[in-house]
Design a protein around this motif. Structure first.
Motif, PDB file in Angstrom:
ATOM      1  N   TYR A 155       0.823  -1.212   0.000  1.00 14.22           N
ATOM      2  CA  TYR A 155       0.000   0.000   0.000  1.00 14.22           C
ATOM      3  C   TYR A 155       0.859   1.264   0.000  1.00 14.22           C
ATOM      4  O   TYR A 155       0.456   2.294  -0.548  1.00 14.22           O
ATOM      5  N   SER A 156       2.056   1.178   0.576  1.00 14.71           N
ATOM      6  CA  SER A 156       2.968   2.316   0.540  1.00 14.71           C
ATOM      7  C   SER A 156       3.368   2.636  -0.892  1.00 14.71           C
ATOM      8  O   SER A 156       3.324   3.792  -1.328  1.00 14.71           O
ATOM      9  N   PHE A 157       3.774   1.618  -1.639  1.00 14.30           N
ATOM     10  CA  PHE A 157       4.179   1.836  -3.033  1.00 14.30           C
ATOM     11  C   PHE A 157       3.016   2.298  -3.900  1.00 14.30           C
ATOM     12  O   PHE A 157       3.214   3.008  -4.887  1.00 14.30           O
ATOM     13  N   LYS A 158       1.806   1.912  -3.531  1.00 13.44           N
ATOM     14  CA  LYS A 158       0.623   2.337  -4.283  1.00 13.44           C
ATOM     15  C   LYS A 158       0.138   3.720  -3.851  1.00 13.44           C
ATOM     16  O   LYS A 158      -0.837   4.235  -4.390  1.00 13.44           O
ATOM     17  N   GLY A 159       0.808   4.318  -2.865  1.00  8.99           N
ATOM     18  CA  GLY A 159       0.445   5.661  -2.422  1.00  8.99           C
ATOM     19  C   GLY A 159      -0.742   5.709  -1.486  1.00  8.99           C
ATOM     20  O   GLY A 159      -1.268   6.795  -1.202  1.00  8.99           O
ATOM     21  N   GLU A 160      -1.168   4.548  -0.948  1.00  4.72           N
ATOM     22  CA  GLU A 160      -2.294   4.495  -0.008  1.00  4.72           C
ATOM     23  C   GLU A 160      -1.723   4.476   1.412  1.00  4.72           C
ATOM     24  O   GLU A 160      -1.668   3.441   2.079  1.00  4.72           O
ATOM     25  N   HIS A 161      -1.305   5.652   1.862  1.00  2.68           N
ATOM     26  CA  HIS A 161      -0.480   5.742   3.068  1.00  2.68           C
ATOM     27  C   HIS A 161      -1.243   5.453   4.360  1.00  2.68           C
ATOM     28  O   HIS A 161      -0.671   4.896   5.295  1.00  2.68           O
ATOM     29  N   GLN A 162      -2.518   5.812   4.417  1.00  2.00           N
ATOM     30  CA  GLN A 162      -3.292   5.507   5.616  1.00  2.00           C
ATOM     31  C   GLN A 162      -3.474   3.997   5.769  1.00  2.00           C
ATOM     32  O   GLN A 162      -3.350   3.447   6.871  1.00  2.00           O
ATOM     33  N   GLN A 163      -3.762   3.317   4.660  1.00  2.00           N
ATOM     34  CA  GLN A 163      -3.914   1.862   4.692  1.00  2.00           C
ATOM     35  C   GLN A 163      -2.580   1.189   5.000  1.00  2.00           C
ATOM     36  O   GLN A 163      -2.526   0.203   5.747  1.00  2.00           O
ATOM     37  N   SER A 164      -1.512   1.725   4.444  1.00  3.02           N
ATOM     38  CA  SER A 164      -0.172   1.196   4.720  1.00  3.02           C
ATOM     39  C   SER A 164       0.147   1.300   6.204  1.00  3.02           C
ATOM     40  O   SER A 164       0.615   0.336   6.827  1.00  3.02           O
ATOM     41  N   SER A 197       5.168  10.546   7.795  1.00  4.34           N
ATOM     42  CA  SER A 197       5.666  11.705   7.049  1.00  4.34           C
ATOM     43  C   SER A 197       4.728  12.041   5.892  1.00  4.34           C
ATOM     44  O   SER A 197       4.376  13.200   5.675  1.00  4.34           O
ATOM     45  N   HIS A 198       4.320  11.018   5.146  1.00  4.32           N
ATOM     46  CA  HIS A 198       3.383  11.242   4.034  1.00  4.32           C
ATOM     47  C   HIS A 198       2.061  11.823   4.529  1.00  4.32           C
ATOM     48  O   HIS A 198       1.423  12.619   3.824  1.00  4.32           O
ATOM     49  N   LEU A 199       1.652  11.413   5.710  1.00  4.57           N
ATOM     50  CA  LEU A 199       0.379  11.875   6.276  1.00  4.57           C
ATOM     51  C   LEU A 199       0.533  13.165   7.081  1.00  4.57           C
ATOM     52  O   LEU A 199      -0.419  13.638   7.703  1.00  4.57           O
ATOM     53  N   LEU A 200       1.766  13.722   7.056  1.00  2.00           N
ATOM     54  CA  LEU A 200       2.080  14.992   7.721  1.00  2.00           C
ATOM     55  C   LEU A 200       1.891  14.941   9.231  1.00  2.00           C
ATOM     56  O   LEU A 200       1.529  15.933   9.865  1.00  2.00           O
ATOM     57  N   ASN A 201       2.144  13.761   9.811  1.00  2.00           N
ATOM     58  CA  ASN A 201       2.116  13.608  11.270  1.00  2.00           C
ATOM     59  C   ASN A 201       3.534  13.814  11.802  1.00  2.00           C
ATOM     60  O   ASN A 201       4.287  12.855  12.002  1.00  2.00           O
ATOM     61  N   GLY A 202       3.897  15.068  12.011  1.00  2.00           N
ATOM     62  CA  GLY A 202       5.289  15.415  12.293  1.00  2.00           C
ATOM     63  C   GLY A 202       5.880  14.756  13.530  1.00  2.00           C
ATOM     64  O   GLY A 202       6.974  14.181  13.467  1.00  2.00           O
ATOM     65  N   LEU A 203       5.183  14.820  14.650  1.00  2.00           N
ATOM     66  CA  LEU A 203       5.732  14.274  15.887  1.00  2.00           C
ATOM     67  C   LEU A 203       5.894  12.758  15.812  1.00  2.00           C
ATOM     68  O   LEU A 203       6.874  12.200  16.328  1.00  2.00           O
ATOM     69  N   GLU A 204       4.931  12.079  15.186  1.00  2.00           N
ATOM     70  CA  GLU A 204       5.026  10.626  15.034  1.00  2.00           C
ATOM     71  C   GLU A 204       6.163  10.254  14.079  1.00  2.00           C
ATOM     72  O   GLU A 204       6.847   9.245  14.268  1.00  2.00           O
TER      73      GLU A 204
END
Length: 421
Positions: A155-164, A197-204
């Motif tokens: 899912y990361s390579f497919k750009g589905e970052h929440q599912q990944s 990072s892709h989801l812009l969750n900086g602290l995590e």
């Protein structure tokens, strides 16, 4: 063997046999179904009868030998091995697996997901995921760990970052019962950091990158440390802690050069280029992007990213002849990327600057208003939607179209400071 039922089922489905065809004359259909679903144990005579019909054998090679051979191949899927060598070892192992029943069958099948991802054959990876899905609930903890992790990779390579991220977190939950080694967990932490990072969750992003780096440092894995420094640099840059961002990028560059690791050096140059681009240091941005383009085997997408940033920097510096030189490079690179997922984004970017630099200003406005900015908003790529809205607003302001200019400046301001997700 705990997984004998699933192993029988895998061999049956690979040979396109129905349960009726396999069970006929050996056991009842309902009993085979129970065996395949781990709800009944088959005696050795029944197992041998299944093997005979399937054309496989209870291998003479010890489970320990097969495990060692598989482990070598599994390790190759993480290191920088030549793809041809990985494929050769896979074919050798597949011959053993095709004709035998052993304790590595399920784990081998799960690792095929990772294998197909490395080969960028996402269709086969998805097919394998679907094939294994119905038996996943009864996987043992190590199986569950890698099953979830490799789905996260997909899912990361497919750009589905929440599912990944969802899959990676499920892997993290079972890692203790699966007795996963420390270095492997660090790889998972790094993967989780990327998704945050892709989801812009900086602290995590920072939290997981630091957890991964702590392990890599203990194991003197300086290449992986450098990758973590880049993730930290990106996270700190986004929250405008520029000193820490620059410190991490420079540390990544140092480790990349120290270990002669070209990929790390490329990423350091690219991120330094973006860092200076964002902070308004055009000279240093151009310098780093140009150095990135001089490295060997630069990924096509990263090449386009560097080229398009250089075009904008030269345009901002009123060096239009230089910008036009890089426009030519951009169109050449696009011709090699027509089938790629990122093609549309960079085609729009290159077309925008082509119109702008050649004075086709009506077309410049039209493509931004009617196509590119809506395209970016639809894909929730607000970072670039803001960037190109500001570019459009600046042009409209310069041409005394203040009402339109204010509209795009206002939207950019809201998205920049109102929490872009």
């Amino acid at each position: 063997m705990r997984d004998i039922g699933y192993t029988i089922k895998l061999h049956r489905t690979k040979r396109n046999l129905t349960q009726e065809e396999l069970s006929e004359g050996i056991v009842s259909l309902s009993y085979l179904s129970k065996i395949e679903n781990q709800k009944a144990r088959a005696n050795p005579e029944i197992i041998q009868a299944f093997c005979n019909r399937l054309g496989i054998e209870l291998t003479n090679i010890s489970d320990l030998q097969i495990e060692e051979q598989c482990k070598k191949w599994y390790d190759m899927l993480y290191d920088h091995f030549d793809k041809q060598e990985i494929m050769t070892r896979y074919k050798e192992l597949q011959k053993v697996m095709d004709r035998s029943i052993n304790n590595q069958t399920i784990m081998f099948e799960i690792h095929k997901i990772r294998y197909y991802i490395i080969l960028r054959d996402f269709q086969k990876a998805l097919h394998k995921m679907n094939e294994l899905h119905e038996m996943a609930d009864s996987f043992n903890p190590p199986h569950k760990y890698y099953w979830n992790k490799f789905q996260g990779n997909y899912y990361s390579f497919k750009g589905e970052h929440q599912q990944s991220l969802h899959c990676y977190k499920k892997a993290e939950k079972v890692h203790r019962s699966a007795e996963i080694e420390e270095e492997e967990m660090a790889d998972l932490y790094y993967a989780i950091s990327i998704q945050h990072s892709h989801l812009l969750n900086g602290l995590e992003t920072i939290n997981y990158a630091e957890k991964a780096m702590a392990v890599f440092q203990r194991n003197y894995n300086f290449i992986r440390c450098a990758q973590c420094h880049i993730m930290l640099g990106i996270a700190y840059q986004r929250i405008k802690m520029y000193d820490l961002a620059l410190e991490n990028y420079n540390q990544a560059m140092y480790l990349g050069k120290l270990n002669n690791e070209e990929q790390v050096i490329q990423l350091a140059y690219l991120n330094l280029g973006l860092f200076y681009f964002t902070t308004g240091n055009s000279k240093k941005s151009i310098e780093n992007y140009a150095l990135a383009l001089k490295t060997t085997d630069l990924d096509d997408e990263l090449r386009l990213d560097a080229i398009t940033h250089l075009i904008h920097s030269f345009y901002q510096n009123n060096e239009n002849s230089k910008a036009k030189e890089y426009l030519t490079l951009a169109w050449d690179a696009l011709r090699l990327s027509k089938e790629k997922e990122y093609y549309s984004f960079y085609r729009y970017t290159t077309q925008v600057y082509t119109y702008l630099l050649h004075g086709e200003l009506k077309d410049f406005v039209s493509i931004l208003v009617e196509e590119f900015i809506p395209y970016l908003k639809q894909r929730k790529n607000y970072q670039y939607a803001v960037f190109y809205s500001k570019l459009l607003a600046s042009y409209l302001e310069d041409t005394d179209k203040h009402r339109g200019s204010m509209q795009y400046y206002k939207w950019s301001y809201v998205k920049s400071w109102g929490g872009v997700r």
